[in-house]
Design a protein around this motif. Sequence first.
Motif, PDB file in Angstrom:
ATOM      1  N   ASN A  54       0.813  -1.226   0.000  1.00  0.00           N
ATOM      2  CA  ASN A  54       0.000   0.000   0.000  1.00  0.00           C
ATOM      3  C   ASN A  54       0.839   1.265   0.000  1.00  0.00           C
ATOM      4  OD1 ASN A  54      -2.491  -1.180  -0.265  1.00  0.00           O
ATOM      5  ND2 ASN A  54      -2.911  -1.227   1.913  1.00  0.00           N
ATOM      6  N   ARG A  89      -0.701  -2.832  -3.966  1.00  0.00           N
ATOM      7  CA  ARG A  89      -1.956  -2.487  -3.285  1.00  0.00           C
ATOM      8  C   ARG A  89      -2.528  -3.759  -2.672  1.00  0.00           C
ATOM      9  NH1 ARG A  89      -7.294   0.589  -5.827  1.00  0.00           N
ATOM     10  NH2 ARG A  89      -8.733   0.029  -4.145  1.00  0.00           N
ATOM     11  N   ASP A 106      -5.689  -4.452  -0.263  1.00  0.00           N
ATOM     12  CA  ASP A 106      -6.835  -4.070   0.569  1.00  0.00           C
ATOM     13  C   ASP A 106      -7.947  -5.108   0.471  1.00  0.00           C
ATOM     14  OD1 ASP A 106      -7.407  -3.542  -2.056  1.00  0.00           O
ATOM     15  OD2 ASP A 106      -8.326  -1.579  -1.709  1.00  0.00           O
TER      16      ASP A 106
END
Length: 327
Positions: free
Chosen positions: A125, A252, A254
């Motif tokens: 992230n 990334r 999430d």
Amino acid sequence: MNFRYSTPIVLAALSGGVLSAALAIASGDEEMTTTSLPSPLTDQDFLYDGAPDASLVELGRTLFFDPILSGNKNISCGTCHDPAFGSGDGLALGIGEGGIGAGPDRTTADAVLGRVPRNAQPLWNIGARSYVSLFHDGRVEALAAKGSTGAIRNPAGSDLPSDVSSPLAAQAFFPVTSPIEMAGQYGESQMANAAHHESRREIWDMLAQRVAAVPTYLDMLRAAFPKVEIAGDVEFLHLAEALAAFQAEAFRADQSPFDVVLRTGDPTYLPLETQAGLDLFYRAAGCARCHSGPLLTDHQFHAIVVPQIGPGTGEPSLVTLFPKGVR
């Protein structure tokens, strides 16, 4: 190639936001309690609104794993930030130039004048907009977040291009100029000599020319940057922006169970003992006072009163102690 990973609940430091969602948690025979959780990350919480141009990402991906960006063409960004080792290297102190092997098994093969004085930070992230300070000491920092004009504080000062788009892109300018990370040691090459004299612009220009001289790279640069027509149009800024786009997309993360809870507000997605741990984390244990937000960080620097044990930042230079290098 897609490197978007899911992460364990304990490491769900991979989200962002400030709003709160109500969460009711049952713990044994205790009454239901309400815990306030941060809101989940959205695409807008990431650089490029979560959708960097595919041609830019592909250029960055190729550069990230190509040793062409190192002085001796023997180490890439991915050497230390290896996806196989959680985007780090598993070492307390990284080994850049002069090393062989990967991850925890990497060791020095040639005499070196120093090791990287900190471990390779994981990149999960790293493309979140809330990361405005990068490196262990925050030496690259977007001043706009501090109420300034939008400039990026950095070790190169005004040598850094004024139109660099983000701290993440600015960060890419510096490992390539470090003798112990990627540039090489004095006497090994023209680039290593420039690094020794801290001639950063010279290094950036040489790298831009080196990459642009590869026909495949020049084609990729033209696809990613419409204003690039010939090799002479290529600047290191183009390479840095591509590296930032790749990292923002590839690392990334999430999609962890924690992120699902944030998005749905439904704690039953987690096992009961994990629900109890979540309640403890946000309430009685007070962990979230520092590990706040869905990224589980307040993005601040804290003196935790732990003395440095062994080598690292602030230790005498190995150049002083061992002028001929160490193994």
